[in-house]
Design a protein around this motif. Sequence first.
Motif, PDB file in Angstrom:
ATOM      1  N   LYS A 248      22.123   5.054  -8.473  1.00  0.00           N
ATOM      2  CA  LYS A 248      22.218   6.165  -7.537  1.00  0.00           C
ATOM      3  C   LYS A 248      21.078   6.538  -7.502  1.00  0.00           C
ATOM      4  O   LYS A 248      20.738   7.178  -6.807  1.00  0.00           O
ATOM      5  N   LEU A 249      19.955   7.228  -8.041  1.00  0.00           N
ATOM      6  CA  LEU A 249      19.059   7.781  -8.828  1.00  0.00           C
ATOM      7  C   LEU A 249      18.259   7.088  -7.444  1.00  0.00           C
ATOM      8  O   LEU A 249      17.261   7.429  -7.150  1.00  0.00           O
ATOM      9  N   VAL A 250      18.095   5.879  -7.907  1.00  0.00           N
ATOM     10  CA  VAL A 250      16.983   5.070  -6.829  1.00  0.00           C
ATOM     11  C   VAL A 250      17.432   5.271  -5.492  1.00  0.00           C
ATOM     12  O   VAL A 250      16.584   5.948  -4.560  1.00  0.00           O
ATOM     13  N   ASP A 251      18.128   5.183  -4.940  1.00  0.00           N
ATOM     14  CA  ASP A 251      19.078   6.093  -3.799  1.00  0.00           C
ATOM     15  C   ASP A 251      18.393   7.741  -2.850  1.00  0.00           C
ATOM     16  O   ASP A 251      17.783   7.358  -1.809  1.00  0.00           O
ATOM     17  N   GLU A 252      18.474   8.358  -4.317  1.00  0.00           N
ATOM     18  CA  GLU A 252      18.286  10.008  -4.008  1.00  0.00           C
ATOM     19  C   GLU A 252      16.384   9.510  -3.605  1.00  0.00           C
ATOM     20  O   GLU A 252      15.998  10.417  -3.029  1.00  0.00           O
ATOM     21  N   THR A 253      15.892   8.733  -4.987  1.00  0.00           N
ATOM     22  CA  THR A 253      14.253   8.769  -5.090  1.00  0.00           C
ATOM     23  C   THR A 253      14.263   8.601  -2.517  1.00  0.00           C
ATOM     24  O   THR A 253      13.586   9.214  -2.763  1.00  0.00           O
ATOM     25  N   LEU A 254      14.179   7.207  -2.664  1.00  0.00           N
ATOM     26  CA  LEU A 254      14.188   6.908  -1.700  1.00  0.00           C
ATOM     27  C   LEU A 254      15.010   7.612  -0.693  1.00  0.00           C
ATOM     28  O   LEU A 254      13.795   7.543   0.856  1.00  0.00           O
ATOM     29  N   ARG A 255      15.924   8.384   0.242  1.00  0.00           N
ATOM     30  CA  ARG A 255      16.250   9.096   0.455  1.00  0.00           C
ATOM     31  C   ARG A 255      15.511  10.501   0.909  1.00  0.00           C
ATOM     32  O   ARG A 255      14.595  10.871   1.737  1.00  0.00           O
ATOM     33  N   ARG A 256      14.634  10.605  -0.200  1.00  0.00           N
ATOM     34  CA  ARG A 256      14.262  11.111  -0.264  1.00  0.00           C
ATOM     35  C   ARG A 256      12.678  11.652   0.342  1.00  0.00           C
ATOM     36  O   ARG A 256      12.512  12.592   0.738  1.00  0.00           O
ATOM     37  N   ARG A 257      11.898  10.428   0.056  1.00  0.00           N
ATOM     38  CA  ARG A 257      11.173   9.759   0.097  1.00  0.00           C
ATOM     39  C   ARG A 257      11.079   9.834   1.854  1.00  0.00           C
ATOM     40  O   ARG A 257       9.976  10.224   2.651  1.00  0.00           O
ATOM     41  N   ASN A 258      12.245   9.392   2.226  1.00  0.00           N
ATOM     42  CA  ASN A 258      12.303   9.052   3.952  1.00  0.00           C
ATOM     43  C   ASN A 258      12.245  10.479   4.168  1.00  0.00           C
ATOM     44  O   ASN A 258      11.456  10.862   6.140  1.00  0.00           O
ATOM     45  N   LEU A 259      12.892  11.375   3.570  1.00  0.00           N
ATOM     46  CA  LEU A 259      12.788  12.810   4.621  1.00  0.00           C
ATOM     47  C   LEU A 259      11.303  13.448   4.139  1.00  0.00           C
ATOM     48  O   LEU A 259      11.163  13.842   5.387  1.00  0.00           O
ATOM     49  N   LEU A 260      11.231  13.479   3.355  1.00  0.00           N
ATOM     50  CA  LEU A 260       9.023  13.905   3.019  1.00  0.00           C
ATOM     51  C   LEU A 260       8.535  13.457   4.213  1.00  0.00           C
ATOM     52  O   LEU A 260       7.997  13.297   5.031  1.00  0.00           O
TER      53      LEU A 260
ATOM     54  N   GLU B  28       1.022  -1.018   0.030  1.00  0.00           N
ATOM     55  CA  GLU B  28      -0.217  -0.403   0.108  1.00  0.00           C
ATOM     56  C   GLU B  28       0.887   1.293  -0.028  1.00  0.00           C
ATOM     57  O   GLU B  28       0.696   2.253  -0.777  1.00  0.00           O
ATOM     58  N   LYS B  29       2.152   0.821   1.181  1.00  0.00           N
ATOM     59  CA  LYS B  29       2.816   2.691   0.946  1.00  0.00           C
ATOM     60  C   LYS B  29       4.106   2.067   0.220  1.00  0.00           C
ATOM     61  O   LYS B  29       5.158   3.142   0.576  1.00  0.00           O
ATOM     62  N   THR B  30       4.327   1.263  -0.432  1.00  0.00           N
ATOM     63  CA  THR B  30       5.744   0.922  -1.532  1.00  0.00           C
ATOM     64  C   THR B  30       6.118   1.129  -2.691  1.00  0.00           C
ATOM     65  O   THR B  30       5.081   1.485  -2.853  1.00  0.00           O
ATOM     66  N   SER B  31       7.321   1.963  -2.733  1.00  0.00           N
ATOM     67  CA  SER B  31       7.718   2.402  -3.107  1.00  0.00           C
ATOM     68  C   SER B  31       7.702   1.117  -4.993  1.00  0.00           C
ATOM     69  O   SER B  31       8.235   0.245  -4.274  1.00  0.00           O
ATOM     70  N   PHE B  32       7.410   2.040  -6.075  1.00  0.00           N
ATOM     71  CA  PHE B  32       7.742   1.005  -7.140  1.00  0.00           C
ATOM     72  C   PHE B  32       8.731   1.459  -7.383  1.00  0.00           C
ATOM     73  O   PHE B  32       8.493   2.695  -7.951  1.00  0.00           O
ATOM     74  N   MET B  33       9.435   0.724  -7.672  1.00  0.00           N
ATOM     75  CA  MET B  33      10.922   1.474  -9.319  1.00  0.00           C
ATOM     76  C   MET B  33      11.087   0.398 -10.163  1.00  0.00           C
ATOM     77  O   MET B  33      11.464  -0.898 -10.161  1.00  0.00           O
ATOM     78  N   LEU B  34      10.519   1.276 -11.485  1.00  0.00           N
ATOM     79  CA  LEU B  34       9.882   0.085 -12.410  1.00  0.00           C
ATOM     80  C   LEU B  34      11.295   0.127 -13.605  1.00  0.00           C
ATOM     81  O   LEU B  34      11.396   0.540 -14.193  1.00  0.00           O
ATOM     82  N   PHE B  35      12.178  -0.916 -13.684  1.00  0.00           N
ATOM     83  CA  PHE B  35      13.581  -1.259 -14.825  1.00  0.00           C
ATOM     84  C   PHE B  35      12.665  -1.767 -16.128  1.00  0.00           C
ATOM     85  O   PHE B  35      12.706  -2.682 -16.320  1.00  0.00           O
ATOM     86  N   LEU B  36      12.458  -0.822 -17.517  1.00  0.00           N
ATOM     87  CA  LEU B  36      12.549  -1.600 -18.765  1.00  0.00           C
ATOM     88  C   LEU B  36      13.999  -1.823 -18.907  1.00  0.00           C
ATOM     89  O   LEU B  36      14.861  -0.911 -19.305  1.00  0.00           O
ATOM     90  N   ASN B  37      14.001  -3.126 -18.611  1.00  0.00           N
ATOM     91  CA  ASN B  37      14.987  -3.514 -18.812  1.00  0.00           C
ATOM     92  C   ASN B  37      15.204  -4.293 -20.378  1.00  0.00           C
ATOM     93  O   ASN B  37      14.129  -4.532 -21.305  1.00  0.00           O
TER      94      ASN B  37
END
Length: 392
Positions: A375-387, A287-296
């Motif tokens: 690195k981008l995934v890390d930045e996104t998740l850190r930003r979410r944590n700060l929010l 429900e509150k989980t972030s989703f990172m979609l890798f179009l591989n």
Amino acid sequence: MLSIITQNMGLLCSRQHRYNEADTEENAQAAEIERRIEQETKAEKHVQKLLLLGAGDSGKSTIFKQIKLLFQSGFDEAELKSYISVIHANVYQTIKVLHDGSKELAQNETGSLKYVISNENKDIGQKLSEIEGRLDHPSLTKELAQEIETLWRDAAIQETYARGNELQVPDCTPYFMENLQRLSDANYIPTKDDVLYARARTTGVVEIQFSPVGENKKSGEVYRLFDVGGQRNERRKWIHLFEGVTSVIFCAAISEYDQTLFEDENKNRMIETKELFEWVLKQPCFEKTSFMLFLNKFDIFEKKALKVPLNVCEWFKDYQPVLTGKQEIEHAYEFVKKKFEELYFQSTAADRVDRVFKIYRTTALDQKLVKKTFKLVDETLRRRNLLEAGLL
């Protein structure tokens, strides 16, 4: 009598003293255990759980190996050597698929003569096909490598390879076929690229802990990444991992729109990926989980998109090519990306639309791109944590 009583009292006191010492020692041990549990619990709270999901052959395990190479110490010599048998098996499996596929096409196709292996190579093909059928494969010798190379160059095998999407020919085929002499060296030790190309089905669950900023864990987030088998029979093992997930990284192999499943040759791989992504999105625990979609597998997609129209896949039947060259590749990629975006929002309940959703174009074999993506995934998740902490 008095001396006996005195002796007994002395013994009791001595025993009591020993019991007190034992109790003190046990209490100290218990306190130390409690302290360690508390420390581990606190440390565990700072470790974020990432779940790597996707259908079979989506490139999940290659991403997993890249993380080990990028953010840990990589593979030591013993680990590299453990891949020798896997790589040799890949070579035998590949040549058998091509040999048996050419025979099938020669029997069933019109204009089938082009799939008939030359007379001088027929015995080689039969021999190699039988080797793969054994329970234990022999090590790849120079002689066997030369025979495989000869068969690989046969015009019928090349014609068969051109139809590899119909025959479950693995993506690693050209890489291993071009390196046969090196792979068959008596002192062969796999390179990191060999390991990345090596294809072994993930069974069960494997995990790795890492930080995208390197060894200094204090300067960034710490993640625990879980990889699980993508084949249908492995997915029942996913459920127990679904609790407490920070982010789902879903791998979709966008190059497989014209291929069928290994386990069900009547099912298109892209349709399977679509249905699997939809199912994962609807899981209550996300429900509150972030989703990172890798179009591989973009590297394969960009070569294929100009030759095989996207609309061969039922999900992409409304696709219309409008451009040529690189522009057409970008047009095709944006179409696929939009399809997944639409699926995400169609499959996401109204009260979940604010969860983080990001799409990344990836090629699992490209180490620089994988590093940049994480690195981008890390930045996104850190930003979410700060929010969430009210700090942004």
